[in-house]
Design an enzyme around this catalytic site. Structure first.
Site, short mmCIF file in Angstrom:
data_model
loop_
_atom_site.label_atom_id
_atom_site.label_comp_id
_atom_site.label_asym_id
_atom_site.label_seq_id
_atom_site.Cartn_x
_atom_site.Cartn_y
_atom_site.Cartn_z
N ARG A 52 -51.03 -35.76 -0.53
CA ARG A 52 -50.54 -36.19 0.79
C ARG A 52 -50.81 -37.69 1.01
O ARG A 52 -50.12 -38.35 1.77
CB ARG A 52 -51.20 -35.37 1.90
CG ARG A 52 -50.99 -35.93 3.29
CD ARG A 52 -51.13 -34.89 4.39
NE ARG A 52 -52.34 -34.11 4.29
CZ ARG A 52 -53.57 -34.55 4.62
NH1 ARG A 52 -53.76 -35.77 5.04
NH2 ARG A 52 -54.61 -33.74 4.51
N TYR B 34 -28.49 -45.67 13.57
CA TYR B 34 -28.22 -44.28 13.21
C TYR B 34 -28.62 -43.43 14.42
O TYR B 34 -29.67 -43.66 15.04
CB TYR B 34 -29.03 -43.92 11.96
CG TYR B 34 -29.26 -42.46 11.78
CD1 TYR B 34 -28.18 -41.58 11.68
CD2 TYR B 34 -30.54 -41.93 11.72
CE1 TYR B 34 -28.38 -40.22 11.54
CE2 TYR B 34 -30.74 -40.57 11.56
CZ TYR B 34 -29.66 -39.72 11.49
OH TYR B 34 -29.87 -38.37 11.34
N ASP C 183 -34.44 -51.76 8.95
CA ASP C 183 -33.97 -50.59 8.20
C ASP C 183 -32.80 -51.05 7.35
O ASP C 183 -31.71 -51.35 7.85
CB ASP C 183 -33.53 -49.49 9.19
CG ASP C 183 -32.96 -48.26 8.47
OD1 ASP C 183 -32.62 -48.34 7.27
OD2 ASP C 183 -32.84 -47.21 9.13
N LYS D 181 -30.02 -41.63 0.95
CA LYS D 181 -28.62 -42.10 0.87
C LYS D 181 -28.32 -42.54 -0.57
O LYS D 181 -28.33 -41.73 -1.46
CB LYS D 181 -28.39 -43.23 1.87
CG LYS D 181 -28.93 -42.93 3.27
CD LYS D 181 -28.10 -41.87 3.96
CE LYS D 181 -28.80 -41.35 5.18
NZ LYS D 181 -28.76 -39.94 5.38
N1 PLP Z 1 -31.69 -44.91 8.66
C1 PLP Z 1 -30.36 -44.86 8.51
C2 PLP Z 1 -29.56 -46.13 8.54
C3 PLP Z 1 -29.72 -43.63 8.32
O1 PLP Z 1 -28.39 -43.60 8.18
C4 PLP Z 1 -30.49 -42.45 8.29
C5 PLP Z 1 -29.88 -41.12 8.11
O2 PLP Z 1 -28.68 -40.96 8.17
C6 PLP Z 1 -31.87 -42.56 8.46
C7 PLP Z 1 -32.44 -43.80 8.63
C8 PLP Z 1 -32.75 -41.34 8.45
O3 PLP Z 1 -33.05 -41.02 7.13
P1 PLP Z 1 -33.40 -39.52 6.61
O4 PLP Z 1 -32.17 -38.71 6.77
O5 PLP Z 1 -33.82 -39.75 5.19
O6 PLP Z 1 -34.51 -39.02 7.45
#
Ligand code: PLP
Length: 400
Positions: free
Chosen positions: A66, A118, A192, A217
């Site tokens: 963990r 997102y 991000d 992704k």
């Molecule tokens: N950040 C972006 C730009 C995303 O498109 C997504 C999910 O679609 C996430 C974060 C969240 O990631 P996860 O689905 O791996 O939790």
């Protein structure tokens, strides 16, 4: 001391990106052709004194998966090399990485975030963080320095948050400019960079303090859920030995191995995704049934966008059709090639209707402020032959 290709920030990386996605973080003395899986829960601590020092943070050592794990560490070191970061922390998903940052950095304070996010992150920031006493101000025009400055509450704002490029409209931001704002207030900028991956953008080199990725992704290539946080050693080790250790959102070693395997082809895939998405956007921008194409190579900011992301924009794009929800449904259901699925960055093209699914938590005004409507269709362009994707779009758009 063993020689390493990426010595954890002590020396600059000499290798080029394509090499680092295959060898980054590797010790030259290593003879392991494929990374093994340390499928183990706890590690022998051997002596009480050593255990005490590791628990007190005075010594490095593997304790419990963990917290840390040799296989996960390899994945972290590979990403560090690719991103040009001093340290990395792998997480169970992108959302767990973002939640960890929100709690660890934002507790007791305030966050200023771009509104181009997102939907899951938008919802977390709007609904759940305030329940924990963390308030988020959304910047409706994240291209404006003044808008960021106006939202910052000196002394209370803990960090700025930017998704670059954004999901689903692929807004391309001037990270240097927003990083300068954060710096002038003495607070970190978190970016991000999921949709760019380190192949297309390196936010840390542009002044961002922390980069977060959903590895689910392009990195995971449709196989795994995972995430990662990258930045300076101190930030990452404080996270690992603090909130991360007690929150429990770790990456499994099995997923780390799968991710490393897919990272080896990331550059080639990102270029192919970028080329294909451009072809689709070009076709759609001339189509009479399409009102607007959301792709950075088109529109009034295209020149600036190309300067900011010269290697390409990745495979995501969106388009607004003539009509509303009914027409969007007809087109999506008539498409034969892409599957209707909530992911991005797979070999297979994927399509979704953000207003009713991924961004369904946003109301009409919030969608409009973020540039979307019920006529917006998100298209994650895969690596099929774009001519086949275009033929498929042609037959679907004929129906409206
Ligand atoms: N950040 C972006 C730009 C995303 O498109 C997504 C999910 O679609 C996430 C974060 C969240 O990631 P996860 O689905 O791996 O939790």
């Amino acid at each position: 001391m063993s020689r390493t290709l990426y010595p954890g920030g002590k020396k600059p990386n000499k290798q080029r990106p394509k090499t680092l996605e295959i060898h980054g973080g590797e010790t030259l003395a290593e003879r392991e052709i494929r990374p093994g899986v340390a499928r183990v829960t706890a590690f022998p601590l051997r002596r009480l004194r050593r255990a005490q020092d590791i628990f007190a943070g005075k010594k490095d050592g593997f304790v419990y998966t963990r917290i840390n794990n040799p296989t996960v560490k390899k994945f972290e070191e590979r990403l560090m090399a690719m991103e040009g970061a001093e340290a990395a922390l792998a997480t169970s998903s992108g959302m767990s990485a973002i939640m960890l940052l929100a709690l660890a950095l934002g507790h007791g304070g305030h966050i200023v975030s771009s509104n181009r996010l997102y939907g899951g992150v938008f919802h977390l920031f709007r609904e759940y963080l305030p329940k924990l006493g963390i308030h988020v101000t959304f910047v409706d025009n994240p291209h404006s320095v003044e808008a960021w400055q106006a939202a910052i509450r000196p002394g209370t704002t803990r960090f700025l948050y930017l998704e670059a490029p954004s999901n689903p409209l692929i807004d391309v931001f001037d990270i240097r400019m927003i990083a300068a704002v954060a710096y002038s207030y003495g607070i970190p900028l978190v970016v991000d960079s999921t949709l760019a991956t380190p192949v297309l953008l390196k936010p840390l080199s542009l002044g961002a303090d922390i980069v977060v990725h959903s590895a689910s992704k392009y990195m995971g290539n449709g196989e795994v859920i995972g995430g990662c946080i990258l930045g300076k050693k101190k930030v990452i080790s404080d996270l690992r030995n603090g909130w991360f250790r007690d929150m429990g959102g770790c990456l499994s070693p099995d997923n780390a191995v799968i991710l490393m395997s897919h990272l080896e082809s990331l550059s080639a895939r990102m270029i192919e995704h970028s080329t294909n998405a451009f072809r689709i956007a070009e076709y759609l921008s001339a189509h009479p049934k399409v009102r607007k194409v959301h792709h950075p190579a088109f529109g009034e900011d295209s020149r600036r966008n190309k300067e900011l992301m010269p290697k390409g924009f990745g495979g995501l794009m969106a388009f607004d059709i003539v009509g509303g929800l009914d027409e969007a449904r007809m087109v999506i259901e008539a498409l034969k090639m892409p599957w209707l699925a909530a992911n991005i960055g797979e070999a297979r093209s994927l399509v979704i209707h953000p207003a009713t699914t991924t961004h369904g938590q946003m109301n009409t005004e919030e969608l409009a402020a973020a540039g979307m409507s019920e006529s917006t269709i998100r298209y994650s362009v895969g690596r099929e032959d774009p001519a086949d994707l275009i033929e498929d779009l042609e037959q679907a758009l004929e129906l409206i």
